[in-house]
Enzyme design. Structure first.
Site, PDB file in Angstrom:
ATOM      1  N   ARG A  66       0.816  -1.220   0.000  1.00 30.47           N
ATOM      2  CA  ARG A  66       0.000   0.000   0.000  1.00 30.47           C
ATOM      3  C   ARG A  66       0.845   1.263   0.000  1.00 30.47           C
ATOM      4  O   ARG A  66       0.380   2.325  -0.426  1.00 30.47           O
ATOM      5  CB  ARG A  66      -0.999  -0.031   1.156  1.00 30.47           C
ATOM      6  CG  ARG A  66      -2.206  -0.883   0.817  1.00 30.47           C
ATOM      7  CD  ARG A  66      -3.021  -1.215   2.029  1.00 30.47           C
ATOM      8  NE  ARG A  66      -2.482  -2.365   2.724  1.00 30.47           N
ATOM      9  CZ  ARG A  66      -2.845  -2.772   3.923  1.00 30.47           C
ATOM     10  NH1 ARG A  66      -3.752  -2.118   4.585  1.00 30.47           N
ATOM     11  NH2 ARG A  66      -2.307  -3.833   4.462  1.00 30.47           N
ATOM     12  N   GLU A 103       4.525  -9.994  14.924  1.00 30.46           N
ATOM     13  CA  GLU A 103       3.942 -10.511  16.161  1.00 30.46           C
ATOM     14  C   GLU A 103       4.109 -12.041  16.216  1.00 30.46           C
ATOM     15  O   GLU A 103       4.466 -12.607  17.230  1.00 30.46           O
ATOM     16  CB  GLU A 103       2.463 -10.121  16.218  1.00 30.46           C
ATOM     17  CG  GLU A 103       1.887 -10.291  17.598  1.00 30.46           C
ATOM     18  CD  GLU A 103       0.439  -9.818  17.662  1.00 30.46           C
ATOM     19  OE1 GLU A 103      -0.055  -9.265  16.665  1.00 30.46           O
ATOM     20  OE2 GLU A 103      -0.174 -10.022  18.724  1.00 30.46           O
TER      21      GLU A 103
HETATM   22  P1  AMP Z   1       3.678  -2.309  11.483  1.00 26.60           P
HETATM   23  O1  AMP Z   1       4.927  -2.926  10.896  1.00 26.60           O
HETATM   24  O2  AMP Z   1       3.214  -3.056  12.708  1.00 26.60           O
HETATM   25  O3  AMP Z   1       3.825  -0.834  11.737  1.00 26.60           O
HETATM   26  O4  AMP Z   1       2.513  -2.530  10.440  1.00 26.60           O
HETATM   27  C1  AMP Z   1       2.595  -1.891   9.248  1.00 26.60           C
HETATM   28  C2  AMP Z   1       1.745  -2.453   8.148  1.00 26.60           C
HETATM   29  O5  AMP Z   1       0.754  -3.403   8.548  1.00 26.60           O
HETATM   30  C3  AMP Z   1       1.043  -1.271   7.540  1.00 26.60           C
HETATM   31  O6  AMP Z   1       1.722  -0.924   6.352  1.00 26.60           O
HETATM   32  C4  AMP Z   1      -0.366  -1.727   7.293  1.00 26.60           C
HETATM   33  O7  AMP Z   1      -0.511  -1.953   5.915  1.00 26.60           O
HETATM   34  C5  AMP Z   1      -0.527  -3.035   8.071  1.00 26.60           C
HETATM   35  N1  AMP Z   1      -1.397  -2.895   9.255  1.00 26.60           N
HETATM   36  C6  AMP Z   1      -1.051  -3.136  10.547  1.00 26.60           C
HETATM   37  N2  AMP Z   1      -2.086  -2.954  11.384  1.00 26.60           N
HETATM   38  C7  AMP Z   1      -3.135  -2.563  10.619  1.00 26.60           C
HETATM   39  C8  AMP Z   1      -4.507  -2.193  10.914  1.00 26.60           C
HETATM   40  N3  AMP Z   1      -5.002  -2.189  12.159  1.00 26.60           N
HETATM   41  N4  AMP Z   1      -5.293  -1.829   9.875  1.00 26.60           N
HETATM   42  C9  AMP Z   1      -4.800  -1.828   8.608  1.00 26.60           C
HETATM   43  N5  AMP Z   1      -3.541  -2.155   8.271  1.00 26.60           N
HETATM   44  C10 AMP Z   1      -2.696  -2.530   9.265  1.00 26.60           C
END
Ligand code: AMP
Length: 183
Positions: A66, A103
């Site tokens: 995205r 996670e």
């Molecule tokens: P992170 O590495 O945990 O910061 O997660 C980043 C990626 O996971 C983002 O680029 C989002 O596309 C996806 N993502 C994580 N949590 C969500 C959520 N609650 N809603 C939508 N996309 C999420």
């Protein structure tokens, strides 16, 4: 695009929240409805591009998948190049990569090290920051290739998950167009 561009609050109203996706308890903040709206898409790009311009971006990096939608459009708006931060095995050249913890389990990102010049000011763009794992890994990888990474822009921040704080601690300033409470 409507004139003036939609406000961040109006953009937030275009994001669809899908409960319990991909797992029970997760509130998925879905940008499909935001980018499906012409004014929503154009206004999001407008606001991100103004931030990237103010940061002095010389190139934009976007994280698969995205981050490609928003990052490439911001780069076009500013007339600068775009660096795709890719999932493994996609680039047809010798890449550099980084494994990072999710996670559950691990993931990997790769870039073409020739995609950035030494010291080039690269601003990262993604749709959403949650734990910050993806963005921190991307910053490390781009820095390894020689980029100066000082700023990251997101459409959505989930501040309760602490990613923006972690990214700041890694020396990257974070701006987001909107935030949502909870995870
Ligand atoms: P992170 O590495 O945990 O910061 O997660 C980043 C990626 O996971 C983002 O680029 C989002 O596309 C996806 N993502 C994580 N949590 C969500 C959520 N609650 N809603 C939508 N996309 C999420």
């Amino acid at each position: 695009m409507s004139t003036p561009p939609l406000s961040p609050d109006a953009l937030k109203a275009l994001v669809r929240t899908v409960p319990d996706f991909p797992e029970p308890g997760i509130q998925f903040r879905d940008i499909t409805t935001l980018i499906g709206d012409g004014d929503g898409l154009a206004s999001s790009i407008h606001h991100l591009a103004e931030l990237a311009r103010a940061k002095g971006a010389q190139k934009i990096a976007g994280m698969e998948a995205r981050g490609f939608i928003f990052g490439a459009a911001v780069a076009v708006q500013l007339g600068i190049g775009f660096v795709p931060v890719r999932k493994p095995g996609k680039l047809p050249v010798k890449t550099i990569g980084i494994d990072y913890a999710l996670e559950y389990g691990t993931d990997r990102l790769e870039i073409d090290p020739a995609a950035v010049a030494q010291g080039e000011r690269v601003v990262m763009v993604d749709d959403l920051i949650a734990t910050g794992g993806t963005a921190i890994a991307s910053a490390k990888l781009l820095r390894e290739a020689g980029a100066a990474i000082e700023d990251a822009l997101f459409v959505i921040d989930l501040p309760d998950l602490g990613g923006a704080d972690r990214l700041c601690a890694a020396g990257v300033n974070v701006c987001a167009l909107m935030d949502f409470e909870g995870d």
